[in-house]
Design an enzyme around this catalytic site. Structure first.
Site, PDB file in Angstrom:
ATOM      1  N   THR A 174       0.823  -1.282   0.096  1.00 46.36           N
ATOM      2  CA  THR A 174       0.182  -0.101   0.096  1.00 46.36           C
ATOM      3  C   THR A 174       0.837   1.176  -0.191  1.00 46.36           C
ATOM      4  O   THR A 174       0.425   2.219  -0.443  1.00 46.36           O
ATOM      5  CB  THR A 174      -0.926  -0.132   1.317  1.00 46.36           C
ATOM      6  OG1 THR A 174      -1.870  -1.067   1.217  1.00 46.36           O
ATOM      7  CG2 THR A 174      -1.664   1.092   1.335  1.00 46.36           C
ATOM      8  N   SER A 226       0.981  -7.401  -1.160  1.00 44.16           N
ATOM      9  CA  SER A 226       1.333  -8.280  -0.357  1.00 44.16           C
ATOM     10  C   SER A 226       0.836  -9.494  -0.258  1.00 44.16           C
ATOM     11  O   SER A 226       1.240 -10.642   0.142  1.00 44.16           O
ATOM     12  CB  SER A 226       2.129  -7.749   1.023  1.00 44.16           C
ATOM     13  OG  SER A 226       0.841  -7.424   1.908  1.00 44.16           O
ATOM     14  N   SER A 227      -0.643  -9.502  -0.555  1.00 46.43           N
ATOM     15  CA  SER A 227      -1.429 -10.773  -0.732  1.00 46.43           C
ATOM     16  C   SER A 227      -0.834 -11.692  -1.677  1.00 46.43           C
ATOM     17  O   SER A 227      -1.395 -12.947  -1.739  1.00 46.43           O
ATOM     18  CB  SER A 227      -2.792 -10.303  -0.979  1.00 46.43           C
ATOM     19  OG  SER A 227      -3.013  -9.647  -2.199  1.00 46.43           O
ATOM     20  N   THR A 269       1.092  -4.662   3.990  1.00 42.88           N
ATOM     21  CA  THR A 269       0.679  -5.110   5.445  1.00 42.88           C
ATOM     22  C   THR A 269       0.128  -6.507   5.535  1.00 42.88           C
ATOM     23  O   THR A 269       0.093  -7.113   6.601  1.00 42.88           O
ATOM     24  CB  THR A 269      -0.012  -4.216   5.942  1.00 42.88           C
ATOM     25  OG1 THR A 269      -1.268  -3.853   5.308  1.00 42.88           O
ATOM     26  CG2 THR A 269       0.587  -2.802   6.093  1.00 42.88           C
ATOM     27  N   ASP A 270      -0.231  -6.784   4.159  1.00 42.27           N
ATOM     28  CA  ASP A 270      -1.080  -8.205   4.476  1.00 42.27           C
ATOM     29  C   ASP A 270      -0.280  -9.454   4.952  1.00 42.27           C
ATOM     30  O   ASP A 270      -0.805 -10.170   5.570  1.00 42.27           O
ATOM     31  CB  ASP A 270      -1.840  -8.539   3.021  1.00 42.27           C
ATOM     32  CG  ASP A 270      -3.007  -7.691   2.816  1.00 42.27           C
ATOM     33  OD1 ASP A 270      -3.349  -6.924   3.693  1.00 42.27           O
ATOM     34  OD2 ASP A 270      -3.614  -7.879   1.786  1.00 42.27           O
TER      35      ASP A 270
END
Length: 337
Positions: free
Chosen positions: A12, A53-54, A86-87
Site C-alpha cells: 500500500t 503483499s497478498s 501489510t497483509d
C-alpha cells in the site's frame, strides 16, 4: 551520517489508483520522496520487486532474504528498511528474523493508506523506520508502524484499515517512536539464527482451520496435495477432535511436519484437554506453536523444512524456532512435577 538502504517491495505504501482500485506500482525513490529524512541519515534505494503483499510467495521472500544478506555484506551500511505490504508483512519479517545473524537492524514498515492520499500514514512510518534503523543494534528484525516498535516474532496485523495496524497480542510493543526519539522498553527474545537456505526446493506448507463440524477432509487433502508441512489452526489452547488427531498421526508417520496454532488472538497453547485436544495432538507428533499465530507458525515450519537437518531432527528444530520445549524437556518437566 548513518547510511541506510531502503529495499522497496511494493504494498500500500507504494500503491496508486489504477481506475478500479489501488495497486503497488511506485518505485522506492518515489516512496522515499514522500517522507522527510531524519537528520544525519542518508538513504540508498534498492527496487527489489513491486507487488501487493497478498501475492507474496516464498520465492519472493527468499529473494528478499538473500538481498538483505547481500546489502549487509557492505560494512558501510548501518541498517536496512524494508517497505512491504501489510497483509503478509508479519510473515516476511519473521522469516528474515529467523535467519538474521547481523547486529545491524532490518526494519519493516508500510502503510494503511495509499501513496499520495491526504493524511496518509506512509511518510510518518517511513521516517520512523529510518530513524529506528539508524539508532539500534542487536535487536534482530523489527517493525516500525504508527509510532510503535515491534519485534518481528509474535507481531501480527490486528486491524484491517486502522493506522495502528500491528500488535503482539500476547506481549505488546518493544517501544515507541516520536519527536526524533527511539524509546525501547526491552529487547526481544530470539533463538540462534538459522543459516541461510541454499538451493533447497521450496516445500508446500498448508494451513487448515478447525471449526464446529470440521472433519479431516481438508487436512487429508493437504497431505494428498503434497504438503510437507501443515499448520492446524485449532480452537482454544490447541484443541481439535479425535478424527483430526488420527489424521495428524497418519501425516506425521508419512514424514509431514505438523504444527498446531489457534484461532484465538492471544495467549499460549497448552496441553490441557484430551478427547482430541492438545494432549492428544502432541502425542500424535504435532508441535504446539506457543504464542505464534497461524501465519508465523507456517513460516517456522517452512524454515525448519528448508534447514539442512535430517527429517528426524525437524520437530525439535521447529520447537526451538517457536521457543517451545523439546519433547525430552517436556517429559523431564512432567517427571519433575
Amino acid at each position: 551520517m548513518a547510511r541506510i538502504t531502503l529495499i522497496s517491495t511494493g504494498g500500500t505504501i507504494a500503491s496508486r489508483w489504477q481506475g478500479t482500485g489501488y495497486a503497488a506500482d511506485a518505485g522506492g525513490d518515489t516512496v522515499l520522496a514522500s517522507a522527510a529524512l531524519p537528520e544525519g541519515v542518508e538513504v540508498d534505494v534498492v527496487d527489489l520487486f513491486n507487488v501487493n503483499s497478498s501475492r507474496m510467495t516464498t520465492e519472493l521472500q527468499l529473494t528478499l532474504l538473500r538481498t538483505v544478506r547481500e546489502v549487509l555484506a557492505d560494512p558501510s551500511v548501518d541498517g536496512i528498511v524494508v517497505t512491504h505490504g501489510t497483509d503478509t508483512l508479519e510473515e516476511s519479517a519473521f522469516l528474515l528474523d529467523l535467519h538474521h545473524d547481523d547486529p545491524r537492524p532490518v526494519v519493516f514498515t508500510g502503510a494503511q493508506k495509499p501513496l499520495g492520499q491526504a493524511e496518509g500514514d506512509g511518510p510518518g512510518n517511513m521516517y520512523d523506520a529510518l530513524q529506528l534503523a539508524a539508532n539500534v543494534r542487536d535487536l534482530g528484525v523489527l517493525i516500525a508502524f504508527d509510532g510503535k516498535v515491534h519485534a518481528a516474532r509474535g507481531t501480527v496485523k490486528t486491524q484491517t484499515l486502522a493506522a495502528d495496524a500491528f500488535a503482539d497480542p500476547s506481549a505488546g510493543p518493544l517501544g515507541r517512536l516520536g519527536f526524533g526519539r527511539v524509546d525501547l522498553r526491552h529487547k526481544p527474545s530470539r533463538p540462534a539464527p538459522l543459516p541461510q537456505p541454499e538451493g533447497a526446493e521450496i516445500p508446500r506448507v498448508d494451513i487448515v482451520m478447525h471449526h464446529s463440524d470440521a472433519d479431516a477432509t481438508l487436512f487429508d487433502a493437504a497431505v494428498a496435495a503434497g504438503a510437507r508441512g501443515i499448520v492446524l489452526v485449532a480452537t482454544g489452547a490447541g484443541n481439535a477432535t479425535p478424527e483430526l488427531v488420527d489424521a495428524v498421526s497418519s501425516a506425521v508417520r508419512r514424514g509431514v511436519l505438523v504444527a498446531v496454532s489457534t484461532r484465538v488472538s492471544a495467549g499460549p497453547l497448552a496441553e490441557i484437554y484430551t478427547g482430541g485436544g492438545a494432549v492428544d495432538l502432541v502425542a500424535a507428533g504435532a508441535v504446539l506453536s506457543g504464542t505464534l499465530r497461524a501465519g508465523q507458525t507456517r513460516i517456522a515450519v517452512l524454515a525448519a523444512l528448508l534447514a539442512d537437518v535430517t527429517p528426524a531432527a525437524r520437530p525439535d528444530l521447529l520447537r526451538r524456532l517457536i521457543d517451545a520445549p523439546s519433547t525430552d524437556a517436556a517429559a523431564q518437566q512432567q517427571a519433575a512435577a
